[in-house]
Design an enzyme around this catalytic site. Structure first.
Site, short mmCIF file in Angstrom:
data_model
loop_
_atom_site.label_atom_id
_atom_site.label_comp_id
_atom_site.label_asym_id
_atom_site.label_seq_id
_atom_site.Cartn_x
_atom_site.Cartn_y
_atom_site.Cartn_z
N ASP A 153 -8.51 25.48 -27.19
CA ASP A 153 -7.18 25.59 -27.78
C ASP A 153 -7.27 26.28 -29.13
OD1 ASP A 153 -5.44 24.12 -25.92
OD2 ASP A 153 -6.65 22.37 -26.47
N HIS A 162 -6.51 29.03 -24.74
CA HIS A 162 -5.06 28.77 -24.79
C HIS A 162 -4.59 29.13 -26.19
CE1 HIS A 162 -1.79 25.35 -24.69
NE2 HIS A 162 -1.26 26.54 -24.86
N HIS A 184 -11.69 24.50 -21.67
CA HIS A 184 -10.42 24.97 -22.23
C HIS A 184 -10.54 24.93 -23.75
CE1 HIS A 184 -5.90 25.12 -21.98
NE2 HIS A 184 -5.95 24.38 -23.08
N SER A 227 -10.60 19.88 -22.14
CA SER A 227 -10.12 20.56 -23.34
C SER A 227 -10.96 20.12 -24.54
CB SER A 227 -8.64 20.22 -23.57
OG SER A 227 -8.24 20.71 -24.82
N ASP A 247 -1.26 21.26 -18.53
CA ASP A 247 -2.05 20.91 -19.71
C ASP A 247 -1.35 19.82 -20.53
OD1 ASP A 247 -3.60 20.88 -22.01
OD2 ASP A 247 -3.14 22.93 -22.62
N GLY A 302 -0.06 21.24 -29.55
CA GLY A 302 -0.51 21.03 -30.93
C GLY A 302 -1.40 19.81 -31.11
N PHE A 303 -1.30 18.85 -30.20
CA PHE A 303 -2.07 17.61 -30.38
C PHE A 303 -2.54 17.08 -29.03
CE2 PHE A 303 0.91 18.13 -33.80
CZ PHE A 303 0.14 17.89 -34.93
N CYS A 304 -3.72 16.47 -29.06
CA CYS A 304 -4.16 15.80 -27.84
C CYS A 304 -3.74 14.33 -27.92
CB CYS A 304 -5.66 15.96 -27.62
SG CYS A 304 -6.66 15.45 -28.99
N GLY A 305 -3.90 13.61 -26.83
CA GLY A 305 -3.59 12.17 -26.83
C GLY A 305 -2.13 11.83 -26.67
N GLY A 328 -1.91 15.25 -21.46
CA GLY A 328 -1.57 13.88 -21.04
C GLY A 328 -1.95 13.54 -19.61
#
Ligand code: DX5
Ligand code: ZN
Length: 200
Positions: free
Chosen positions: A35, A67, A33, A9, A172, A143-146, A174
């Site tokens: 976003d 996405h 991917h 992503s 998708d 809305g957020f990665c990590g 974590g």
């Protein structure tokens, strides 16, 4: 159903080094991917169709999966397809999801529905799901990665796989290799990973 695949992503890459990040993943992965967030459907902003076009230019061999985390997905379909998107996911929580699916179906590209962690599985429209052949299950709040993987995702994946064994399932958020192995055992074909692919 497709073979197992990691899909990086782009959102998790360093925004000032997207070109380098893309060149790196281009050697190791088949897809990317992208976003798209509008600051309304989710409390964050990311990319638009211009990023899809830039990815196509810099890494033409990657299949581009988009996405859409936006309230009005209809506005993004044609610009994204023109820019090079080959697979588009739209959230089932969006009021115009069914209409957007019809537009996607008419476009001839690959498409599918996305479901958020809190949305009951009964909200997935059976006919559209079967027509698309794809379903993306969010394993974090979009809305957020990590973020940390939500454990309840395993049961949701198993239930969807049992009800629709022919669907290509994507998860998708974590995901690390240990989680991916468990998901693959439950029938997941595609694992989207931001932090794991870009932040090592
Ligand atoms: C979250 C995005 C994800 C995210 C994944 O809203 O849809 O694609 O970038 O990043 P990680 O793997 O860090 O959760
Ligand atoms: Zn995503």
């Amino acid at each position: 159903m497709s073979a197992f695949e990691w899909i990086p992503s782009l959102f998790a890459a360093d925004p000032l080094c997207f070109g380098d990040a893309l060149k790196r993943v281009s050697a190791d992965y088949a897809s990317i991917h992208v976003d798209i967030m509008d600051g309304h459907f989710v409390p964050n902003i990311s990319f638009g169709s211009a990023m899809v076009a830039a990815v196509k230019r810099i890494a033409p061999r990657l299949l581009i999966e988009v996405h859409l985390m936006v309230t009005n997905p209809e506005n993004f379909i044609h610009p994204c397809i023109q820019a090079g998107a080959q697979r588009i996911f739209v959230h089932v929580e969006v009021p115009s999801a069914a209409e957007t699916c019809k537009t996607l179906q008419a476009s001839g590209i690959q498409w599918g529905l996305v479901i958020n962690p809190e949305t009951p599985l009964e909200c997935l429209p059976k006919a559209l799901l079967q027509e698309s052949g794809n379903c993306l299950i969010m394993s974090v709040h979009p809305g957020f990665c990590g973020q940390s993987f939500i454990e309840a995702t395993y049961q949701r994946v198993a239930a969807i796989h049992q009800a629709y064994p022919q669907l290509t399932l994507t998860v998708d958020g974590g995901i690390n290799p240990e989680i991916a192995a468990k998901l693959a055992n439950l029938g997941v074909a595609h694992c989207v990973a931001g932090s794991y692919c870009f932040k090592q």
